[in-house]
Scaffold this active site. Structure first.
Site, short mmCIF file in Angstrom:
data_model
loop_
_atom_site.label_atom_id
_atom_site.label_comp_id
_atom_site.label_asym_id
_atom_site.label_seq_id
_atom_site.Cartn_x
_atom_site.Cartn_y
_atom_site.Cartn_z
N ASP A 111 0.83 -1.21 0.00
CA ASP A 111 0.00 0.00 0.00
C ASP A 111 0.86 1.26 0.00
O ASP A 111 2.00 1.25 0.48
CB ASP A 111 -0.92 -0.02 1.24
N HIS A 119 2.42 3.40 -8.90
CA HIS A 119 2.14 1.98 -9.18
C HIS A 119 3.29 1.37 -9.97
O HIS A 119 3.67 0.22 -9.76
CB HIS A 119 0.84 1.84 -9.97
N LEU A 136 10.04 -20.88 -4.10
CA LEU A 136 9.04 -19.99 -3.51
C LEU A 136 7.82 -19.83 -4.42
O LEU A 136 7.96 -19.68 -5.64
CB LEU A 136 9.68 -18.63 -3.25
C1 IPE Z 1 -5.53 -2.53 -0.21
O1 IPE Z 1 -5.15 -1.20 -0.35
C2 IPE Z 1 -5.49 -3.22 -1.54
C3 IPE Z 1 -4.17 -3.39 -2.12
C4 IPE Z 1 -3.03 -3.05 -1.60
C5 IPE Z 1 -4.15 -4.06 -3.40
P1 IPE Z 1 -6.23 -0.04 -0.55
O2 IPE Z 1 -5.46 1.20 -0.69
O3 IPE Z 1 -7.18 -0.38 -1.63
O4 IPE Z 1 -7.01 -0.10 0.83
P2 IPE Z 1 -7.87 1.02 1.58
O5 IPE Z 1 -8.88 1.54 0.58
O6 IPE Z 1 -6.93 2.09 2.02
O7 IPE Z 1 -8.48 0.30 2.72
C1 IPE Z 2 -1.54 0.29 -3.32
O1 IPE Z 2 -1.29 1.64 -3.36
C2 IPE Z 2 -1.79 -0.29 -4.69
C3 IPE Z 2 -3.18 -0.67 -4.96
C4 IPE Z 2 -4.15 -0.62 -4.11
C5 IPE Z 2 -3.48 -1.12 -6.29
P1 IPE Z 2 -2.46 2.71 -3.38
O2 IPE Z 2 -2.83 2.99 -4.77
O3 IPE Z 2 -3.59 2.27 -2.53
O4 IPE Z 2 -1.75 3.96 -2.76
P2 IPE Z 2 -2.39 4.97 -1.70
O5 IPE Z 2 -2.84 4.14 -0.55
O6 IPE Z 2 -3.52 5.66 -2.38
O7 IPE Z 2 -1.27 5.87 -1.34
MG MG Z 3 -4.02 2.50 -0.57
#
Ligand code: IPE
Ligand code: IPE
Ligand code: MG
Length: 257
Positions: free
Chosen positions: A37, A54, A148
């Site tokens: 995240d 990303h 793995l």
């Molecule tokens: C969780 O992250 C999903 C992934 C890392 C793929 P999100 O960014 O979607 O989660 P929330 O919305 O902060 O809970």
């Molecule tokens: C995690 O990073 C990747 C996915 C959920 C696909 P985010 O896109 O949620 O990044 P933040 O949380 O908005 O910073």
């Molecule tokens: Mg996120």
């Protein structure tokens, strides 16, 4: 043989050495799950568009996979896209769905060399064809590997998984291939998408968020949880090994004493 983790091993015993987490190679978690995240915030902090985060995050996956493989982790499940992530702007979703076709051709040779086996946990149906074929190709090319398991949770949601598992089970009961008296935690686990995988021993979430966001709700019942403020693109091998070292200091009691 030169041990690449020398700096992590036995540092605490050496008097003048800086205190670093030390890793006991005999007590490495079998299954590590990571909620990757913070890509968007990482990009924003640098004045970049979210998708740049990303892209940078994608580049981090192989590095951490190899770090996990090197210490003997058997399964690494990476939360890459949740069933809730479809709510994001169309352009962002489209960008994310194009990452597998960039990631796998770029990294597959090294992953194959490291004997890594690719898997996916999630619903394939709603993925675009180009996304699915990139993943299926990687799964196919690594299916005989015995090292793995790199398991991508893609279009995955824990509640949906539990409901789908119950539906499948009810169908099997109606068809006479499953009997309610055989229902226990083990048989229920076999109805989850993770099927034969062991439950995660350790869950890592980056970016400072302290929640599960619908990840592996059934499987994480007794996992150790570890959080870091680092955004996923800046998550390093060193931070990963800190998590492992902290895991090794925990006492897993499973309700006992
Ligand atoms: C969780 O992250 C999903 C992934 C890392 C793929 P999100 O960014 O979607 O989660 P929330 O919305 O902060 O809970
Ligand atoms: C995690 O990073 C990747 C996915 C959920 C696909 P985010 O896109 O949620 O990044 P933040 O949380 O908005 O910073
Ligand atoms: Mg996120």
């Amino acid at each position: 043989m030169l041990n690449p983790f020398k700096k992590w091993l036995g540092n605490l015993e050496k008097k003048d050495a800086p205190i670093s987490p030390s890793i006991d190679l005999a007590n490495v978690p079998t299954h590590v799950a990571i909620i990757m995240d913070g890509n968007g915030r990482w990009a924003k902090q640098r004045g970049l568009p979210r998708v740049a985060g990303h892209h940078s995050g994608m580049k981090n996956v192989k590095k951490i996979t190899i770090a996990a493989n090197d210490i003997g982790v058997k399964v690494l499940t990476m939360y890459a896209f949740s069933t809730e992530n479809w709510k994001r702007p169309k352009e962002e979703v489209e960008f994310l769905m194009k990452l597998p076709q960039e990631f796998f051709p770029m990294e597959i040779a090294e992953l194959v060399e490291k004997n890594v086996r690719i898997r996916m946990t999630g619903w394939k149906e709603s993925l675009p064809d180009h996304t699915l074929s990139a993943i299926e190709d990687a799964i196919e090319r690594t299916k005989h590997n015995t090292g793995l398991i790199l398991n991508f949770a893609l279009n995955y949601g824990g509640r949906k998984e539990i409901l789908a598992g119950i539906q499948d089970m009810v169908q099997d009961v109606q068809a006479g291939t499953f009997h309610m008296e055989d229902l226990d935690e083990e048989t229920f686990s076999s109805y989850m998408l993770t099927e034969d995988l062991p439950d995660p021993d350790l869950l890592i979430r980056t970016s400072g968020e302290l929640r599960l966001s619908n990840f592996l709700l059934w499987q994480l019942a007794y996992s150790e949880l570890w959080f870091t403020d680092a955004y996923w693109p800046e998550f390093t091998e060193d931070i990963f090994y800190q998590a492992i070292a902290e895991y090794q200091r925990r006492a897993r009691r499973y309700g006992g004493i």
